[in-house]
Write an enzyme that holds these catalytic residues in place. Sequence first.
Site, PDB file in Angstrom:
ATOM      1  N   HIS A  21      89.877 -12.761  23.033  1.00 47.74           N
ATOM      2  CA  HIS A  21      88.592 -12.367  23.594  1.00 47.74           C
ATOM      3  C   HIS A  21      88.715 -11.580  24.909  1.00 47.74           C
ATOM      4  O   HIS A  21      87.705 -11.215  25.503  1.00 47.74           O
ATOM      5  CB  HIS A  21      87.718 -13.607  23.821  1.00 47.74           C
ATOM      6  CG  HIS A  21      87.093 -14.121  22.556  1.00 47.74           C
ATOM      7  ND1 HIS A  21      87.837 -14.595  21.507  1.00 47.74           N
ATOM      8  CD2 HIS A  21      85.789 -14.219  22.163  1.00 47.74           C
ATOM      9  CE1 HIS A  21      87.029 -14.983  20.526  1.00 47.74           C
ATOM     10  NE2 HIS A  21      85.783 -14.752  20.890  1.00 47.74           N
ATOM     11  N   ARG A  61      49.410  -2.305  55.586  1.00 47.44           N
ATOM     12  CA  ARG A  61      48.487  -3.418  55.814  1.00 47.44           C
ATOM     13  C   ARG A  61      48.678  -4.565  54.827  1.00 47.44           C
ATOM     14  O   ARG A  61      48.432  -5.735  55.160  1.00 47.44           O
ATOM     15  CB  ARG A  61      47.048  -2.893  55.717  1.00 47.44           C
ATOM     16  CG  ARG A  61      45.973  -3.947  55.770  1.00 47.44           C
ATOM     17  CD  ARG A  61      44.560  -3.395  55.956  1.00 47.44           C
ATOM     18  NE  ARG A  61      44.280  -2.195  55.233  1.00 47.44           N
ATOM     19  CZ  ARG A  61      43.408  -2.096  54.222  1.00 47.44           C
ATOM     20  NH1 ARG A  61      42.780  -3.166  53.795  1.00 47.44           N
ATOM     21  NH2 ARG A  61      43.170  -0.942  53.646  1.00 47.44           N
ATOM     22  N   ASN A 113      83.643 -20.366  27.527  1.00 43.23           N
ATOM     23  CA  ASN A 113      82.333 -20.627  26.945  1.00 43.23           C
ATOM     24  C   ASN A 113      81.350 -21.043  28.029  1.00 43.23           C
ATOM     25  O   ASN A 113      81.493 -22.108  28.614  1.00 43.23           O
ATOM     26  CB  ASN A 113      82.492 -21.744  25.900  1.00 43.23           C
ATOM     27  CG  ASN A 113      81.318 -21.857  24.951  1.00 43.23           C
ATOM     28  OD1 ASN A 113      80.928 -22.941  24.577  1.00 43.23           O
ATOM     29  ND2 ASN A 113      80.758 -20.741  24.551  1.00 43.23           N
ATOM     30  N   TYR A 173      84.018 -29.121  16.864  1.00 42.29           N
ATOM     31  CA  TYR A 173      84.061 -27.667  17.016  1.00 42.29           C
ATOM     32  C   TYR A 173      84.976 -27.256  18.168  1.00 42.29           C
ATOM     33  O   TYR A 173      84.913 -27.802  19.275  1.00 42.29           O
ATOM     34  CB  TYR A 173      82.646 -27.120  17.287  1.00 42.29           C
ATOM     35  CG  TYR A 173      82.637 -25.653  17.659  1.00 42.29           C
ATOM     36  CD1 TYR A 173      82.822 -24.678  16.689  1.00 42.29           C
ATOM     37  CD2 TYR A 173      82.478 -25.248  18.982  1.00 42.29           C
ATOM     38  CE1 TYR A 173      82.841 -23.339  17.019  1.00 42.29           C
ATOM     39  CE2 TYR A 173      82.488 -23.918  19.329  1.00 42.29           C
ATOM     40  CZ  TYR A 173      82.668 -22.955  18.340  1.00 42.29           C
ATOM     41  OH  TYR A 173      82.695 -21.632  18.674  1.00 42.29           O
ATOM     42  N   GLY A 218      83.064 -19.768  16.560  1.00 43.02           N
ATOM     43  CA  GLY A 218      81.962 -18.950  16.069  1.00 43.02           C
ATOM     44  C   GLY A 218      81.769 -19.131  14.577  1.00 43.02           C
ATOM     45  O   GLY A 218      81.817 -20.263  14.064  1.00 43.02           O
TER      46      GLY A 218
END
Length: 508
Positions: free
Chosen positions: A80, A292, A192, A50, A57
């Site tokens: 991108h 407190r 990525n 890949y 994708g």
Amino acid sequence: MNIHNLNISVSQAEDILYRGKKTDICALPLAKVERCYLFLKQFAAEKVIYGINTGFGPMAQWRVDDRYLTDLQYNIIRSHSTGAGEPLSLLQAKAAMIARLGTFLQARSGVHPDVVRLLAEFINRDIIPFIPRHGSVGASGDLVQLAHMALTLIGEGKVHYNGEWRPTSEVMQENGLQPMQIHIREGLSLTNGTSVMTGIAIVNQHEAENLLDWAVLTTVWMNEIAASYNDFMDENLNECRRHEGQQVIARMMREKAQGDRRMLRREHHLYNGGHEGDKVFGHKVQAYYSLRCAPQIFGPVYDTLRSARNILEEELNSACDNPIVDPDSCNVYHGGNFHGDYISLEEDKVKIAMVRIAMTAERQMNYLFHDRINGILPPFLNLGTLGLNYGMQACQFTATSTTAECQTLAMPNYVHSIPNNNDNQDIVSMGTNTALLCQQVLQNVHQVMSIHLISLAQAVDCLSIRDELAPAVRKVYDAVREIIPARIADKPFYEEIAKVEQLIRQGL
């Protein structure tokens, strides 16, 4: 596979971001990076992997011809680079580069060592990429924002250098740097992963821890003004509850209160007899919760920030891209290390914890401003003529509205997910959005805390108690008074609020 090989700590990242430290490029484990690269180069031959010879994708089902493998890597960077909105701050973008460096130093990405060298050079020379704030869903990590970072490494886009935005190619030429070359999968590896959300979270972490320190100090200061009984921070009381954060906060408060002459000892005033005829006590036997219960309120904040720092450290030193290249087992693994859920969930926790800081400060201010509650101070700390002058009345509007916005932003973003990418990314982390929302809350808390410091200093002047304060508190009072004198006549506050905010950010 060595999964415990930490190379960069959060503290080291802070040294680079805030203290001008440089990365020693010669000391980086580049031999490991090269070994991983050489293994991938040999392993990838005649295999389908890949992002090396497939599309990205949902387009991973398409094989890419060997002629176009270099184009494939450039294409993911350029296609991108679609971010929108204002750029990340220079600190956030630089922190994102540090986080990306941490990923590559794990030697599981298969990138050429030259990529690591160039990234380190950008960090050392303060060459900061233009990275828009909008674009990531935090699923394949920060694809869009990381593409903008990668765009500058190939010599395109623009960077901030020496105080201005300039074309990357000019700045690289000026610094004698060559654009990154594509060898196998450098484009995919750079785009990525979770490095942008991690970088933003590192900056958030630094600011959140600083604000917690201020919250502890201002609460000591509050209890001095109220002349509270000091046993609420006693070690014997707080060790009865097993939470480490509560005990740490109580110890911090005791340290900051050293030398105080305002808080009361219960054994001297209520445990010494002589109260048989008293029906009503003029001084409160127990202070309001915002004074407190500080160890119990801030203790969970401390524990949350400690957990977030641990998660950040692990993420900073994780291989968070896909696929993972492992020369030890001689394999390439496909999975989802880029998914940003760890950062998204932690940043939601930090965001919620910091809203609690703002809420506590706002309630403490209300105590100072409300004369019928505190019983010792003029309305709104007004040192002028009541009715004619208004003291800090309008400052409360700002503090309250800003705190209210924080409460709205406290809604967890981790539970949001919109499928996209042809439903390939069918559940996403929104981690970068979460980190940015956390950053907005932190900005708001700085503003609330700034108004709080001014109100505390004004309360000290109303009571003329400067010399009774603990030295640590008195030092802060003096620093505030160098910025803004005691306010009698009505004048605008906005510039002084901004200046005190800088004091909070930079410290004494």
